[in-house]
Design a protein around this motif. Structure first.
Motif, PDB file in Angstrom:
ATOM      1  N   PRO A  78      22.971 -10.640   4.996  1.00 33.30           N
ATOM      2  CA  PRO A  78      22.494 -10.724   6.389  1.00 33.30           C
ATOM      3  C   PRO A  78      23.067 -11.937   7.127  1.00 33.30           C
ATOM      4  O   PRO A  78      23.672 -12.814   6.501  1.00 33.30           O
ATOM      5  CB  PRO A  78      20.977 -10.859   6.236  1.00 33.30           C
ATOM      6  CG  PRO A  78      20.758 -11.351   4.855  1.00 33.30           C
ATOM      7  CD  PRO A  78      21.909 -10.899   4.024  1.00 33.30           C
ATOM      8  N   ASN A  79      22.833 -11.994   8.432  1.00 34.27           N
ATOM      9  CA  ASN A  79      23.263 -13.152   9.230  1.00 34.27           C
ATOM     10  C   ASN A  79      22.689 -14.426   8.617  1.00 34.27           C
ATOM     11  O   ASN A  79      21.514 -14.471   8.248  1.00 34.27           O
ATOM     12  CB  ASN A  79      22.757 -13.039  10.679  1.00 34.27           C
ATOM     13  CG  ASN A  79      23.413 -11.894  11.432  1.00 34.27           C
ATOM     14  OD1 ASN A  79      22.762 -11.115  12.088  1.00 34.27           O
ATOM     15  ND2 ASN A  79      24.712 -11.776  11.315  1.00 34.27           N
ATOM     16  N   GLY A  80      23.541 -15.428   8.510  1.00 35.84           N
ATOM     17  CA  GLY A  80      23.082 -16.728   8.008  1.00 35.84           C
ATOM     18  C   GLY A  80      22.949 -16.799   6.497  1.00 35.84           C
ATOM     19  O   GLY A  80      22.447 -17.789   5.960  1.00 35.84           O
ATOM     20  N   ALA A  81      23.432 -15.757   5.782  1.00 35.86           N
ATOM     21  CA  ALA A  81      23.294 -15.737   4.312  1.00 35.86           C
ATOM     22  C   ALA A  81      24.196 -16.754   3.634  1.00 35.86           C
ATOM     23  O   ALA A  81      23.987 -17.092   2.471  1.00 35.86           O
ATOM     24  CB  ALA A  81      23.598 -14.341   3.785  1.00 35.86           C
ATOM     25  N   GLY A  82      25.228 -17.202   4.336  1.00 32.14           N
ATOM     26  CA  GLY A  82      26.132 -18.198   3.745  1.00 32.14           C
ATOM     27  C   GLY A  82      27.531 -17.670   3.462  1.00 32.14           C
ATOM     28  O   GLY A  82      28.340 -18.357   2.840  1.00 32.14           O
TER      29      GLY A  82
ATOM     30  N   THR B 152      30.251 -17.034   5.437  1.00 31.55           N
ATOM     31  CA  THR B 152      31.360 -17.795   6.022  1.00 31.55           C
ATOM     32  C   THR B 152      31.460 -19.177   5.391  1.00 31.55           C
ATOM     33  O   THR B 152      32.568 -19.686   5.167  1.00 31.55           O
ATOM     34  CB  THR B 152      31.189 -17.880   7.563  1.00 31.55           C
ATOM     35  OG1 THR B 152      31.233 -16.540   8.069  1.00 31.55           O
ATOM     36  CG2 THR B 152      32.291 -18.681   8.202  1.00 31.55           C
TER      37      THR B 152
ATOM     38  N   ALA C  20      22.712 -24.137   3.071  1.00 31.00           N
ATOM     39  CA  ALA C  20      23.492 -22.970   3.507  1.00 31.00           C
ATOM     40  C   ALA C  20      23.925 -22.153   2.307  1.00 31.00           C
ATOM     41  O   ALA C  20      23.932 -20.918   2.348  1.00 31.00           O
ATOM     42  CB  ALA C  20      24.716 -23.423   4.297  1.00 31.00           C
TER      43      ALA C  20
ATOM     44  N   TYR D 228      23.449 -28.529   5.061  1.00 33.43           N
ATOM     45  CA  TYR D 228      23.639 -29.136   6.391  1.00 33.43           C
ATOM     46  C   TYR D 228      22.314 -29.771   6.753  1.00 33.43           C
ATOM     47  O   TYR D 228      21.358 -29.054   7.057  1.00 33.43           O
ATOM     48  CB  TYR D 228      24.029 -28.085   7.422  1.00 33.43           C
ATOM     49  CG  TYR D 228      25.414 -27.517   7.212  1.00 33.43           C
ATOM     50  CD1 TYR D 228      26.548 -28.271   7.521  1.00 33.43           C
ATOM     51  CD2 TYR D 228      25.593 -26.235   6.708  1.00 33.43           C
ATOM     52  CE1 TYR D 228      27.826 -27.755   7.327  1.00 33.43           C
ATOM     53  CE2 TYR D 228      26.855 -25.715   6.513  1.00 33.43           C
ATOM     54  CZ  TYR D 228      27.972 -26.485   6.831  1.00 33.43           C
ATOM     55  OH  TYR D 228      29.233 -25.970   6.637  1.00 33.43           O
TER      56      TYR D 228
HETATM   57  N1  LIG Z   1      28.620 -26.486  10.678  1.00 40.08           N
HETATM   58  C1  LIG Z   1      27.350 -26.191  10.445  1.00 40.08           C
HETATM   59  N2  LIG Z   1      26.370 -27.050  10.777  1.00 40.08           N
HETATM   60  C2  LIG Z   1      25.068 -26.769  10.522  1.00 40.08           C
HETATM   61  N3  LIG Z   1      24.644 -25.622   9.943  1.00 40.08           N
HETATM   62  C3  LIG Z   1      25.581 -24.737   9.583  1.00 40.08           C
HETATM   63  C4  LIG Z   1      26.983 -24.959   9.817  1.00 40.08           C
HETATM   64  N4  LIG Z   1      27.666 -23.885   9.353  1.00 40.08           N
HETATM   65  C5  LIG Z   1      26.742 -23.033   8.860  1.00 40.08           C
HETATM   66  N5  LIG Z   1      25.505 -23.542   8.996  1.00 40.08           N
HETATM   67  C6  LIG Z   1      24.242 -22.886   8.567  1.00 40.08           C
HETATM   68  O1  LIG Z   1      24.438 -22.386   7.269  1.00 40.08           O
HETATM   69  C7  LIG Z   1      23.813 -21.113   7.115  1.00 40.08           C
HETATM   70  C8  LIG Z   1      24.851 -20.084   6.655  1.00 40.08           C
HETATM   71  O2  LIG Z   1      25.755 -19.842   7.735  1.00 40.08           O
HETATM   72  P1  LIG Z   1      27.040 -18.911   7.565  1.00 40.08           P
HETATM   73  O3  LIG Z   1      27.818 -18.992   8.836  1.00 40.08           O
HETATM   74  O4  LIG Z   1      27.730 -19.264   6.310  1.00 40.08           O
HETATM   75  O5  LIG Z   1      26.347 -17.480   7.420  1.00 40.08           O
HETATM   76  P2  LIG Z   1      27.001 -16.009   7.415  1.00 40.08           P
HETATM   77  O6  LIG Z   1      26.450 -15.318   6.216  1.00 40.08           O
HETATM   78  O7  LIG Z   1      28.476 -16.094   7.535  1.00 40.08           O
HETATM   79  O8  LIG Z   1      26.341 -15.389   8.724  1.00 40.08           O
HETATM   80  P3  LIG Z   1      26.875 -14.298   9.812  1.00 40.08           P
HETATM   81  O9  LIG Z   1      26.796 -12.949   9.127  1.00 40.08           O
HETATM   82  O10 LIG Z   1      25.887 -14.422  10.908  1.00 40.08           O
HETATM   83  O11 LIG Z   1      28.268 -14.685  10.207  1.00 40.08           O
HETATM   84  C9  LIG Z   1      23.161 -20.794   8.450  1.00 40.08           C
HETATM   85  O12 LIG Z   1      21.798 -21.176   8.385  1.00 40.08           O
HETATM   86  C10 LIG Z   1      23.899 -21.693   9.425  1.00 40.08           C
HETATM   87  O13 LIG Z   1      23.072 -22.069  10.505  1.00 40.08           O
END
Ligand SMILES: Nc1ncnc2c1ncn2[C@@H]1O[C@H](COP(=O)(O)OP(=O)(O)OP(=O)(O)O)[C@@H](O)[C@H]1O
Length: 303
Positions: free
Chosen positions: A40-44, A46, A21, A16
Motif C-alpha cells: 500500500p501507499n507508504g509501505a516503504g 520507494t 519507513a 525518518y
Molecule cells: N524523505 C523523507 N522524509 C520523511 N519521510 C519520508 C521520506 N521518504 C519517505 N518517507 C516516509 O517513509 C514511508 C515510506 O515511504 P515510501 O515512499 O517508501 O512508500 P511507498 O511504498 O513507495 O509509497 P507509495 O506507494 O505511496 O509510493 C512513508 O511514511 C513516508 O512518509
C-alpha cells in the motif's frame, strides 16, 4: 555474493525522525528474474528502491548491486532506473535527453541505437520534439527509454505505467518480458496488480516497512481449485471424490483442490465421475488472484 544475483539486500532499516519507513527488509533479484514489489501507499517500496540504488543511506543493513556494494557509483553503471517522480529538462528534445543520459552513464551507444530505444517506447516520431511539450504518458515513455538506453543488466522501474494508456501498459509488459529474455533482471514496483501477476516470476509484498510475504506466484497463490456442479452422485462417486482434497460442498457444487502444475487430475477425475454415472453440469477451474491474496495479507496485518 554469487554473480547470479542482480540485487541483494539484507536487514535494511530506514527511519525518518520517529517514523520507521523500512524495518529489516531483505530481498534478492536473480539475473534474468522479474520481481514485483507490491504494497500500500507508504509501505516503504520507494525507500527500499532508493537504498538499493545507494540514493538513500540505510540506518542498518546492506545492499549490493551486480556484485558490488550499492553505495559505490560503479555499482550503478549497469543499472537502469525509472524513478516514480521525475522531470526532464523541458528545453531538450527527447533525443537530446537520451544523449545526455548515455554520457552520464559513460556508455557507448550509437545515435542509431538511441533512436531505436525511442522507437521501442513509442517515441520514434517525436525524437526531435522538446520534452516541455510532452504529455505525462510521453514523459513516462521517455523515462523508460532513459532507463534502458545504456543497455543495463538490472532495471528498476518505479510505477512505470502510472501515466500510460492501456496500449502503453501492454507495451511496457512486452518490454519487460523482452528484457527477461535477454537475461536482464527487473524490479517492478507497481500498484497495477494484474500487470505484476502477468509478468513477474516472484513477488515481494511490503507493509508498514516490513516484508509481509514473498515468493513465487505459485507459492503465494497456493493451490489451484476446481468447482464441479454434479448431480446423481452415487456412494461410489463420493468415494472417488474423497480421493481428492474436498475443500467445500454447497448443494450440488463441490470444490476440490488441485495439485500445482498437474495436468492429469482434471481429465481423470471427470472421466471417472462420468463412468460412475454422475451427471456433470459444470467444471470450473479457479485460482485466487494476486489481488485477492494481497488484500487478504494486508487486511490480516491491519487486524
Ligand atoms: N524523505 C523523507 N522524509 C520523511 N519521510 C519520508 C521520506 N521518504 C519517505 N518517507 C516516509 O517513509 C514511508 C515510506 O515511504 P515510501 O515512499 O517508501 O512508500 P511507498 O511504498 O513507495 O509509497 P507509495 O506507494 O505511496 O509510493 C512513508 O511514511 C513516508 O512518509
Amino acid at each position: 555474493m554469487g554473480n547470479d544475483l542482480a540485487a541483494q539486500c539484507s536487514g535494511l532499516r530506514k527511519r525518518y525522525g520517529k517514523r520507521t519507513a523500512v524495518e529489516d527488509v531483505s530481498l534478492e533479484v536473480a539475473r534474468g528474474e522479474i520481481v514485483g514489489l507490491l504494497g500500500p501507499n507508504g509501505a516503504g517500496k520507494t525507500t527500499v528502491i532508493k537504498m538499493l540504488l545507494g540514493l538513500v543511506q540505510p540506518d542498518a543493513g546492506q545492499a549490493q548491486l551486480l556484485g558490488r556494494p550499492a553505495h559505490e557509483p560503479a555499482a550503478r553503471e549497469r543499472v537502469g532506473y525509472l524513478p516514480e517522480l521525475f522531470r526532464f529538462q523541458p528545453w531538450l528534445s527527447a533525443a537530446e535527453v537520451l544523449t545526455l543520459h548515455v554520457k552520464l552513464a559513460r556508455a557507448d551507444v550509437s545515435k542509431a541505437d538511441q533512436q531505436k530505444c525511442l522507437e521501442l517506447v513509442g517515441l520514434g516520431q517525436r525524437s526531435g520534439d522538446r520534452v516541455g511539450g510532452f504529455s505525462k504518458g510521453m514523459q513516462q515513455r521517455l523515462g523508460l527509454a532513459v532507463a534502458l538506453v545504456a543497455r543495463p543488466e538490472f532495471v528498476i522501474l518505479d510505477e512505470p505505467t502510472s501515466a500510460l494508456d492501456p496500449l502503453g501498459r501492454a507495451d511496457v509488459r512486452d518490454i519487460v518480458l523482452e528484457l527477461k529474455s535477454r537475461d536482464v533482471a527487473v524490479l517492478l514496483n507497481s500498484h497495477l496488480i494484474g500487470e505484476v501477476e502477468r509478468v513477474c516470476d516472484r513477488v515481494v509484498i511490503l507493509d508498514h516497512g516490513t516484508v509481509a510475504a514473498a515468493g513465487s506466484l505459485a507459492e503465494l497463490l497456493g493451490q489451484r481449485e476446481l468447482r464441479l456442479h454434479l448431480t446423481g452422485v452415487t456412494a461410489e462417486a463420493t468415494q472417488r471424490l474423497a480421493e481428492t482434497t474436498v475443500l467445500d460442498r454447497s448443494g450440488d457444487w463441490i470444490t476440490v483442490a488441485l495439485p500445482a502444475d498437474d495436468d492429469a487430475t482434471v481429465p481423470t477425475l471427470v472421466s471417472d465421475l462420468a463412468r460412475l454415472g454422475v451427471k456433470i453440469h459444470a467444471v470450473e477451474p479457479g485460482r485466487i488472484t494476486l489481488e485477492e491474496r494481497l488484500l487478504g495479507i494486508l487486511r490480516k496485518a491491519d487486524q
